[in-house]
Design an enzyme around this catalytic site. Structure first.
Site, PDB file in Angstrom:
ATOM      1  N   ASP A  81      -5.234   5.111  13.881  1.00  0.00           N
ATOM      2  CA  ASP A  81      -4.273   5.484  12.840  1.00  0.00           C
ATOM      3  C   ASP A  81      -4.727   6.776  12.181  1.00  0.00           C
ATOM      4  O   ASP A  81      -5.578   7.498  12.725  1.00  0.00           O
ATOM      5  CB  ASP A  81      -4.103   4.351  11.828  1.00  0.00           C
ATOM      6  N   ARG A 113       0.844  -1.206   0.000  1.00  0.00           N
ATOM      7  CA  ARG A 113       0.000   0.000   0.000  1.00  0.00           C
ATOM      8  C   ARG A 113       0.880   1.258   0.000  1.00  0.00           C
ATOM      9  O   ARG A 113       1.304   1.725   1.053  1.00  0.00           O
ATOM     10  CB  ARG A 113      -0.918  -0.002   1.220  1.00  0.00           C
TER      11      ARG A 113
END
Length: 545
Positions: A444, A162
């Site tokens: 996050d 990613r």
């Protein structure tokens, strides 16, 4: 570092000289130069198009809708994405938020029974130069079977790489006098050093694409993939990518996004918090889009999010693409016989059963101890490797469904929780970490985005707290930020940690009190002098050791 092409790279972070030398070979620098110069202008164009779309939304008040063009790809019922390779057919449980610079967690993941690993240079990662170089080199070592006591890459969980999203830059590399786009830096290094080996082992190259907002951005990625395949002389269509539909505008273009990536698609993924934050991003000035307290009123049972997930599954499966759900943020308590453990398992099971019943082909967990319970859940309630047969003809989603904001208010506890998550995220970034654990869950950049977005929006509309006469205001948020900081201080023993927490609280207030809404918290932080100063100081300190 000098190179044979017009490209400048910051010297190696301390203790990473070997990995740095492995990555930045002359051939790789030439590849990066060619990649970035080929697509740099188009990256700028899509970022400018985002600004244009936002200005248009603000000036006209016209809300997004599905294309009604009879010649569009929507009206053609015949096209399908290419089938994915065998190792992507069964994607029941991936591990998420795995910053690859965390070698210990990466090794644990490689030895786990998960189907895949989201190797995250985006939401779960703080993109310091140290973290990027260490993380990419760790991927290199995993792909080339250089770690001991882990399965070979052909047998380990598949790596779903990613790269950073389009809004991020790599300030440590200049190409033709411009800072490099972060995603091209990440993709280029990973593809050049790992692409062929992953292909030879029938284990990639596979990617996750973050924060795609339109089919034009999907087209750009598709062109990048095709260019890389040709440059590296590997078969066209070898690269496969899952697009994270985490922006409200992208939800109106899912068919078009799949079409643009039809030769390279590994499907679509849905996630709750970046998607919800994008509603504030795009429509936050409109009181009709006031998003209520996420802790109490925003979840996948709500109509707008359920419609989004149902549409994603229907769209993906109709076109032969996989559809995956979001990440379980909860952590299991250590004692498997405790009541707390049973409570978490029951809650996660309920949440993920809803996604399985909606037809998803897999989802993500953070806690490695949740892998096997969730795999058992899939095995018990589904047949075969995936649910592509679930075409969901019952689903009829309109623009109004996607834009229906749930009712509800703002609680004092919810406001304080959002402030705490925002402050702690900034503190984590200042210390070089991309995620942290708070109250039994991993947090996050996605949860930080929704947290700061809601606080900004509640201040903007002077929202009244539930059951109280207080209004969410600059003064109240400033007072609560100080209160939250005092509650967190005992958990941060040293003077330097306390000072960093104070700095983080000040930066959080700067963000939520701004007149204009910063599009991405991560972009704001990466371009902030304080963040850059902290990490320059850390590198200088490490260099002296």
């Amino acid at each position: 570092m000098s190179s044979p092409v017009c490209i400048e790279v910051q010297c190696s972070p301390p203790s990473l000289e070997k990995g740095y030398k492995t990555l930045f070979t002359d051939d790789c620098l030439q590849f990066l130069h060619d990649l970035i110069t080929t697509f740099d202008q188009r990256v700028d164009q899509i970022l400018q198009m985002r600004v244009f779309r936002k200005v248009n939304l603000d000036l006209t008040g016209v809300l997004p809708s599905f294309s009604k063009d009879p010649s569009s790809v929507r009206s053609d019922t015949t096209w399908r994405v290419l089938p994915v390779p065998e190792r992507l057919q069964r994607r029941h449980v991936d591990i998420g938020d795995l910053a690859p610079c965390d070698t210990e967690r990466l090794l644990r993941a490689l030895k786990s029974p998960a189907q895949g690993i989201q190797v995250d240079f985006d939401d779960g990662n703080c993109p310091t130069f140290y973290n990027q170089i260490k993380g990419i080199h760790n991927v290199y070592k995993a792909v080339h079977n250089m770690f001991s006591d882990v399965p070979p890459i052909s047998q380990a969980p598949v790596l779903m790489l990613r790269p950073r999203a389009w809004n991020m830059i790599e300030s440590n590399m200049m190409v033709e006098g411009k800072q490099a786009p972060g995603p091209l830096f990440d993709f280029g290094l990973l593809m050049f050093h790992c692409g062929k080996t992953l292909l030879d082992n029938k284990s990639g190259p596979f990617f996750y694409l973050s924060k795609v907002e339109s089919y034009m951005e999907a087209r750009l990625w598709n062109d990048i993939f095709t260019w890389a395949e040709q440059k590296l002389v590997i078969p066209l269509g070898s690269i496969k990518a899952t697009v994270l539909i985490e922006n409200i505008l992208a939800s109106f273009e899912m068919e078009e996004i799949l079409y643009e990536l039809r030769d390279h698609s590994a499907g679509l993924n849905c996630g709750i918090w970046d998607y919800s934050a994008s509603i504030v991003n795009k429509f936050g000035n409109n009181p009709a889009f006031l998003l209520p307290d996420r802790s109490k009123y925003v979840n996948m049972q709500k109509h707008f999010l359920r419609s989004y997930m149902d549409l994603l599954v229907q769209t993906s499966h109709r076109r032969g693409a996989l559809a995956t759900g979001g990440m379980v943020a909860q952590l299991l308590p250590q004692d498997p016989y405790s009541e707390a453990y049973k409570t978490v398992i029951d809650m996660v099971t309920r949440q993920k059963m809803q996604e399985i019943q909606a037809g998803v082909d897999g989802f993500i967990v953070y806690d490695l101890n949740l892998i096997e319970p969730m795999q058992k859940l899939f095995k018990l309630h589904t047949l075969g490797d995936n649910q592509l047969h679930q075409l969901r003809p019952d689903v009829r989603v309109t623009a109004d469904d996607l834009l229906s904001i749930p009712s509800g208010g703002v609680t004092l506890d919810g406001l304080k929780y959002n402030i705490a998550v925002g402050v702690l995220f900034i503190q984590a970034w200042l210390s070089g970490k991309g995620h942290f654990i708070y109250q039994g869950k991993v947090e996050d950049s996605a949860t930080a985005e929704i947290s700061r977005s809601q606080v900004w929006q509640w201040i903007r509309h002077r929202t009244q707290l539930e059951g109280e006469s207080k209004i969410v205001s600059r003064q109240l948020v400033t007072e609560l930020a100080q209160q939250v900081m005092m509650e967190l201080l005992p958990l941060h023993g040293s003077d330097s940690a306390a000072q960093m927490l104070q700095t983080a609280a000040s930066m959080f207030l700067e963000v939520v009190l701004r007149r204009d809404f910063p599009e991405f918290l991560t972009t704001y932080l990466c371009q902030e002098h304080t963040f850059l100063h902290y990490h320059m100081a850390v590198q200088e300190k490490q260099a002296k050791l």
